[in-house]
Design a protein around this motif. Structure first.
Motif, PDB file in Angstrom:
ATOM      1  N   PRO A 104     -74.098   3.157 -50.284  1.00  0.00           N
ATOM      2  CA  PRO A 104     -74.131   4.570 -49.573  1.00  0.00           C
ATOM      3  C   PRO A 104     -75.472   4.794 -48.727  1.00  0.00           C
ATOM      4  O   PRO A 104     -76.421   4.056 -49.185  1.00  0.00           O
ATOM      5  CB  PRO A 104     -74.161   5.300 -50.885  1.00  0.00           C
ATOM      6  N   GLY A 105     -75.373   5.170 -47.555  1.00  0.00           N
ATOM      7  CA  GLY A 105     -76.503   5.520 -46.707  1.00  0.00           C
ATOM      8  C   GLY A 105     -76.699   4.382 -45.984  1.00  0.00           C
ATOM      9  O   GLY A 105     -77.564   4.424 -44.792  1.00  0.00           O
ATOM     10  N   ALA A 106     -75.960   3.354 -45.932  1.00  0.00           N
ATOM     11  CA  ALA A 106     -76.121   2.184 -44.818  1.00  0.00           C
ATOM     12  C   ALA A 106     -75.634   2.641 -43.627  1.00  0.00           C
ATOM     13  O   ALA A 106     -74.924   3.469 -43.418  1.00  0.00           O
ATOM     14  CB  ALA A 106     -75.126   1.071 -45.412  1.00  0.00           C
ATOM     15  N   VAL A 107     -76.113   2.082 -42.468  1.00  0.00           N
ATOM     16  CA  VAL A 107     -76.060   2.212 -41.194  1.00  0.00           C
ATOM     17  C   VAL A 107     -74.767   1.721 -40.678  1.00  0.00           C
ATOM     18  O   VAL A 107     -74.777   0.368 -40.674  1.00  0.00           O
ATOM     19  CB  VAL A 107     -77.254   2.092 -40.159  1.00  0.00           C
ATOM     20  N   VAL A 108     -73.770   2.235 -39.987  1.00  0.00           N
ATOM     21  CA  VAL A 108     -72.586   1.783 -39.772  1.00  0.00           C
ATOM     22  C   VAL A 108     -72.776   1.032 -38.385  1.00  0.00           C
ATOM     23  O   VAL A 108     -73.416   1.744 -37.547  1.00  0.00           O
ATOM     24  CB  VAL A 108     -71.470   2.666 -39.565  1.00  0.00           C
ATOM     25  N   LEU A 109     -72.564  -0.285 -38.214  1.00  0.00           N
ATOM     26  CA  LEU A 109     -72.241  -0.943 -37.041  1.00  0.00           C
ATOM     27  C   LEU A 109     -70.823  -1.024 -36.615  1.00  0.00           C
ATOM     28  O   LEU A 109     -70.124  -1.768 -37.039  1.00  0.00           O
ATOM     29  CB  LEU A 109     -72.983  -2.188 -37.246  1.00  0.00           C
ATOM     30  N   ASP A 110     -70.792  -0.029 -35.561  1.00  0.00           N
ATOM     31  CA  ASP A 110     -69.333   0.186 -35.272  1.00  0.00           C
ATOM     32  C   ASP A 110     -69.079  -0.740 -33.638  1.00  0.00           C
ATOM     33  O   ASP A 110     -69.801  -0.704 -32.805  1.00  0.00           O
ATOM     34  CB  ASP A 110     -69.455   1.706 -34.683  1.00  0.00           C
ATOM     35  N   LEU A 111     -67.825  -1.528 -34.118  1.00  0.00           N
ATOM     36  CA  LEU A 111     -67.809  -2.638 -33.168  1.00  0.00           C
ATOM     37  C   LEU A 111     -66.488  -2.366 -32.025  1.00  0.00           C
ATOM     38  O   LEU A 111     -66.064  -3.022 -31.567  1.00  0.00           O
ATOM     39  CB  LEU A 111     -67.251  -3.862 -33.928  1.00  0.00           C
ATOM     40  N   SER A 112     -66.006  -0.996 -32.235  1.00  0.00           N
ATOM     41  CA  SER A 112     -64.835  -0.611 -31.289  1.00  0.00           C
ATOM     42  C   SER A 112     -65.122  -0.728 -29.788  1.00  0.00           C
ATOM     43  O   SER A 112     -64.141  -0.886 -29.255  1.00  0.00           O
ATOM     44  CB  SER A 112     -64.417   0.920 -31.922  1.00  0.00           C
ATOM     45  N   ARG A 113     -66.399  -0.625 -29.350  1.00  0.00           N
ATOM     46  CA  ARG A 113     -66.427  -0.725 -28.106  1.00  0.00           C
ATOM     47  C   ARG A 113     -66.263  -2.096 -27.468  1.00  0.00           C
ATOM     48  O   ARG A 113     -66.362  -2.450 -26.294  1.00  0.00           O
ATOM     49  CB  ARG A 113     -67.961  -0.041 -27.572  1.00  0.00           C
ATOM     50  N   MET A 114     -66.351  -2.904 -28.343  1.00  0.00           N
ATOM     51  CA  MET A 114     -66.289  -4.619 -27.900  1.00  0.00           C
ATOM     52  C   MET A 114     -64.874  -4.705 -28.178  1.00  0.00           C
ATOM     53  O   MET A 114     -64.395  -5.287 -28.949  1.00  0.00           O
ATOM     54  CB  MET A 114     -66.901  -5.577 -29.042  1.00  0.00           C
ATOM     55  N   ASN A 115     -64.021  -4.432 -27.153  1.00  0.00           N
ATOM     56  CA  ASN A 115     -62.647  -4.345 -26.951  1.00  0.00           C
ATOM     57  C   ASN A 115     -62.137  -5.174 -25.788  1.00  0.00           C
ATOM     58  O   ASN A 115     -60.892  -4.684 -25.460  1.00  0.00           O
ATOM     59  CB  ASN A 115     -62.186  -2.774 -27.179  1.00  0.00           C
ATOM     60  N   ARG A 116     -62.432  -5.984 -25.652  1.00  0.00           N
ATOM     61  CA  ARG A 116     -61.928  -6.837 -24.449  1.00  0.00           C
ATOM     62  C   ARG A 116     -61.011  -8.009 -24.821  1.00  0.00           C
ATOM     63  O   ARG A 116     -61.478  -8.624 -25.876  1.00  0.00           O
ATOM     64  CB  ARG A 116     -63.048  -7.414 -23.529  1.00  0.00           C
ATOM     65  N   VAL A 117     -59.910  -8.030 -24.497  1.00  0.00           N
ATOM     66  CA  VAL A 117     -58.996  -9.256 -24.380  1.00  0.00           C
ATOM     67  C   VAL A 117     -59.743 -10.439 -23.537  1.00  0.00           C
ATOM     68  O   VAL A 117     -59.505 -10.107 -22.374  1.00  0.00           O
ATOM     69  CB  VAL A 117     -57.568  -9.171 -24.132  1.00  0.00           C
ATOM     70  N   LEU A 118     -60.377 -11.347 -23.820  1.00  0.00           N
ATOM     71  CA  LEU A 118     -61.266 -12.317 -23.251  1.00  0.00           C
ATOM     72  C   LEU A 118     -60.182 -13.406 -22.596  1.00  0.00           C
ATOM     73  O   LEU A 118     -60.550 -13.951 -21.370  1.00  0.00           O
ATOM     74  CB  LEU A 118     -62.358 -12.919 -23.845  1.00  0.00           C
ATOM     75  N   GLU A 119     -59.140 -13.650 -23.042  1.00  0.00           N
ATOM     76  CA  GLU A 119     -58.362 -14.777 -22.575  1.00  0.00           C
ATOM     77  C   GLU A 119     -56.960 -14.836 -23.301  1.00  0.00           C
ATOM     78  O   GLU A 119     -56.764 -14.565 -24.481  1.00  0.00           O
ATOM     79  CB  GLU A 119     -59.266 -16.124 -22.841  1.00  0.00           C
ATOM     80  N   VAL A 120     -55.967 -15.126 -22.538  1.00  0.00           N
ATOM     81  CA  VAL A 120     -54.772 -15.389 -23.169  1.00  0.00           C
ATOM     82  C   VAL A 120     -54.328 -16.722 -22.425  1.00  0.00           C
ATOM     83  O   VAL A 120     -54.241 -16.870 -21.075  1.00  0.00           O
ATOM     84  CB  VAL A 120     -53.535 -14.135 -22.840  1.00  0.00           C
ATOM     85  N   ASP A 121     -53.812 -17.522 -23.226  1.00  0.00           N
ATOM     86  CA  ASP A 121     -53.490 -18.910 -22.791  1.00  0.00           C
ATOM     87  C   ASP A 121     -51.998 -19.032 -22.867  1.00  0.00           C
ATOM     88  O   ASP A 121     -51.446 -18.851 -23.966  1.00  0.00           O
ATOM     89  CB  ASP A 121     -53.957 -19.948 -23.561  1.00  0.00           C
ATOM     90  N   GLU A 122     -51.192 -18.889 -21.653  1.00  0.00           N
ATOM     91  CA  GLU A 122     -49.758 -18.782 -21.600  1.00  0.00           C
ATOM     92  C   GLU A 122     -49.084 -20.135 -22.180  1.00  0.00           C
ATOM     93  O   GLU A 122     -48.223 -20.120 -22.603  1.00  0.00           O
ATOM     94  CB  GLU A 122     -49.283 -18.470 -20.413  1.00  0.00           C
ATOM     95  N   THR A 123     -49.738 -21.204 -21.758  1.00  0.00           N
ATOM     96  CA  THR A 123     -49.141 -22.576 -22.203  1.00  0.00           C
ATOM     97  C   THR A 123     -49.080 -22.958 -23.535  1.00  0.00           C
ATOM     98  O   THR A 123     -48.074 -23.146 -24.240  1.00  0.00           O
ATOM     99  CB  THR A 123     -50.094 -23.912 -21.670  1.00  0.00           C
ATOM    100  N   PHE A 124     -50.373 -22.332 -24.329  1.00  0.00           N
ATOM    101  CA  PHE A 124     -50.255 -22.728 -25.805  1.00  0.00           C
ATOM    102  C   PHE A 124     -50.266 -21.728 -26.724  1.00  0.00           C
ATOM    103  O   PHE A 124     -50.248 -21.624 -28.023  1.00  0.00           O
ATOM    104  CB  PHE A 124     -51.784 -23.374 -25.947  1.00  0.00           C
TER     105      PHE A 124
END
Length: 514
Positions: free
Chosen positions: A102-122
Motif C-alpha cells: 500500500p502506498g507504493a508509486v505506480v510505474l505505468d508503462l502503458s505509454r511505451m506502446n510501440r511495435v518495434l519490429e515484425v519479422d515476416e520471414t520468421f
C-alpha cells in the motif's frame, strides 16, 4: 482516497515530496500524477476485498521510454520510494494495477506502446510493454501480414504482461514458448538483454531463446526482479478458416468425461487452441442473469433450480468453448473428431459457429462473475491440476462444497491444456458489505490452503492473497521463497521494485506483514 496520500511504510512526507520533485524533473509535471492532480482511479484495487483505499498508490508515473524507466529507478533508490510496475489489462480479480505494498508509486508503462519490429520471414514481433493484443493485431492487419495474435479474446491486455504471466490461454499454455528474447531494466538501473540478445549486434536475439551460459528469462515471468521493456513474441500463421464451437453437457458429473475428451483432442493436436469449460452459473452471470433474479435467494442457487436456467439460456450444466482452424478440409476433420469424441456423453450438444465470423472464442477468463451480484466484485483463486477428468471432477466437487458451505455460488471454469487444467475460481461478493468482504477473503484463503493440501499450487493471486499463496510453497522450509529473497536482495538491495509481489519481500520490509 482523499486528503494526504497514503505513503508506503518507511517513507516520510518530506522524502516523498522530494522524490516527487525529482520524478517531475525526469518525466515532466504532466507525467507525474498525484491525488491533488487527479483521483488515482484505475490504479487502486478494482475488487476492494479489504475495503476501499487499502491497496492504493501514493502517485503514478507515466514512463515513455527505457531511459525514463532507468532514471525513475535511480530516483526511487535515492529516496527509498518503492515502485509498482503496471501494464495495460484488466485482471480485476487479481488486483488490477494496484500495488501489493500500500502506498507504493505506480510505474505505468502503458505509454511505451510501440511495435518495434515484425519479422515476416520468421514470424515474430518485438513489442514494448504497453502494446496490447488489439494494438498488435491492428499493426499486423495494416501491413497485410499473414499472422495472427495469440491469445485471441484478451483485447486490451498487454502482450508482454500476459506472456510474462504465462497465463494459460494460448497454444503455448503449458510452456514458456510465447516469448523469445527480452530486454530488462534491473532495479539498479542496469540494462540487460537475455539470450542471444547479449551480443552487441545479435541477428538471432528473437529466433532462439538461449545464449551462452545460464538462461535468466524465467526470472522475470512474473517477477519483481526487473522491468521488462522489450519482448520478442512468437506469432502464428493466420489460418485460412477458423470457426468457434460450443459443447454443452447436461449433468455436473459430465465434467470428467468432457475434460478427458477435450484434453485428448488438445494433446494430439486436433484442437489448435485451449478450450475453456465454464460452469452454468458463470455463463448466466455473463448473460446478465443476476443472482437476485433467480429462485432461492438469498444463498446459493439450489441444485433443483439449475434446469430452468439451462432451459432459459439453452446451455448445459457445463459448457465448453473452443475453436477449430485450418483449411476447410482440416476444419471439417477437426469438427468431426470433436463430435466423435463427445458422442459417448449422453445428452451432449455440439454446435459449430458460423464460418469465418471473425469472433473470438467465447468463454475466456474475465469479469463475468461481477455481474452475479447487484454490487458485485470477485476475488480469484487459480489452482493448476493434472489434466484428467477425475482430477477436474474431484477439484470441482471439493471447491464447490467449500464455496456453498460459505453461502456462495460456484462460478468456476477450467482451461484445458495438453497436460494441465487451470481452474479459475472467482468468488463473488458485495463490494459494499464489510461482512461479505471478510467472508470472501476467509473463503479464498481456505481454498488456497485446501488446494495445497491436495498437492495443487495456485498460480496467480490477488494482492490480499499473495503471502498466503507463497506460504503454501513450503518444501524444505520454504526453500523456494528463500531463494527468491536471496536473489531479490542481490539485485534490489534498496528494496524499491515491486516489494511483496508474489510473496517476495525485500529485506527492508520482510516480516512486517504489510
Amino acid at each position: 482516497m482523499s486528503g494526504r496520500p497514503r505513503l508506503p511504510h518507511g517513507v516520510g512526507p518530506r522524502e516523498f515530496a522530494e522524490a516527487l520533485a525529482a520524478f517531475r524533473a525526469v518525466l515532466g509535471d504532466s507525467r507525474v500524477l498525484t491525488e491533488e492532480d487527479i483521483a488515482l482511479l484505475g490504479y487502486d484495487d478494482p475488487q476492494p476485498v479489504l475495503g476501499p483505499g487499502h491497496f492504493v498508490p501514493s502517485a503514478a508515473l507515466l514512463a515513455g521510454s527505457v531511459d525514463d524507466v532507468r532514471r525513475v529507478l535511480d530516483v526511487a533508490r535515492t529516496f527509498g520510494v518503492p515502485l509498482a510496475p503496471a501494464l495495460p489489462g484488466r485482471n480485476t480479480g487479481l488486483g488490477g494495477a494496484a500495488p501489493r505494498l500500500p502506498g507504493a508509486v505506480v510505474l505505468d508503462l502503458s505509454r511505451m506502446n510501440r511495435v518495434l519490429e515484425v519479422d515476416e520471414t520468421f514470424g515474430y514481433a518485438v513489442v514494448e510493454p504497453g502494446v496490447t493484443f488489439v494494438d498488435l493485431a491492428a499493426h499486423l492487419s495494416a501491413r497485410g501480414l499473414p499472422y495472427r495474435v495469440d491469445p485471441v479474446g484478451l483485447g486490451w491486455d498487454s502482450v508482454v504482461g500476459h506472456a510474462l504471466a504465462t497465463g494459460g490461454l494460448t497454444p503455448y499454455e503449458d510452456e514458456p514458448a510465447l516469448w523469445c528474447g527480452m530486454e530488462v531494466v534491473l532495479p539498479d538501473g542496469d540494462l540487460v538483454r537475455t539470450g542471444m540478445g547479449g551480443l552487441r549486434a545479435s541477428r538471432c536475439a528473437h529466433l532462439w531463446p538461449y545464449g551462452f551460459g545460464p538462461s535468466f528469462d524465467m526470472m522475470f515471468a512474473p517477477s519483481n526482479l526487473g522491468v521488462v521493456t522489450k519482448l520478442g513474441v512468437r506469432l502464428r500463421t493466420a489460418p485460412p478458416h477458423r470457426r468457434t464451437f460450443t459443447v454443452s453437457v447436461p449433468r455436473a458429473e459430465d465434467l470428467g468425461p468432457l475434460v478427458d475428451a477435450l484434453r485428448t483432442l488438445r494433446a494430439d493436436g486436433t484442437l489448435p487452441e485451449s478450450p475453456t469449460v465454464r460452469s452454468l452459473l458463470l455463463d448466466a452471470a455473463a448473460a446478465g442473469r443476476c443472482r437476485d433474479a433467480l429462485p432461492g435467494a438469498p444463498g446459493p442457487v439450489p441444485d433443483g433450480d439449475h434446469a430452468p436456467v439451462m432451459a432459459d439460456l439453452r446451455l448445459g450444466r457445463w459448457n465448453a468453448y473452443g475453436a477449430v482452424a485450418g483449411s476447410r478440409p482440416v476444419v471439417r476433420a477437426q469438427w468431426d473428431a470433436v463430435r466423435t469424441a463427445l458422442a459417448p456423453i449422453a445428452g451432449a450438444r455440439c454446435r459449430l459457429g458460423d464460418p469465418d465470423d471473425g469472433r473470438d472464442t467465447p468463454g475466456l477468463w474475465g469479469d463475468a462473475a461481477d455481474g452475479w451480484l447487484e454490487r458485485g466484485g470477485h476475488l480469484s483463486v487459480t489452482p493448476v491440476l493434472p489434466g484428467t477428468g477425475a482430477d477436474a471432477l474431484a477439484q470441482y466437487t471439493r471447491v464447490r462444497g467449500l464455496v456453498r458451505a460459505a453461502g456462495k455460488d460456484y462460478l468456476g471454469s477450467f482451461v484445458v491444456g495438453r497436460r494441465v487444467l487451470h481452474h479459475h475460481v472467482p468468488v463473488a461478493f458485495d463490494i459494499r458489505d464489510p461482512d461479505d468482504r471478510a467472508r470472501t477473503l476467509a473463503l479464498c484463503e481456505r481454498l488456497v490452503v485446501d488446494a495445497a493440501a491436495a498437492g495443487l499450487g495456485v498460480r496467480h493471486a490477488h494482492p490480499a492473497l499473495m503471502d498466503q499463496v507463497a506460504e503454501t510453497y513450503a518444501f524444505h522450509g520454504h526453500a523456494l521463497r528463500r531463494l527468491g529473497e536471496r536473489v531479490k536482495d542481490a539485485l534490489d538491495p534498496a528494496g524499491v521494485l515491486a516489494p511483496g509481489s508474489h510473496g517476495i519481500w525485500p529485506r527492508r520490509y520482510r516480516g512486517l506483514r504489510l
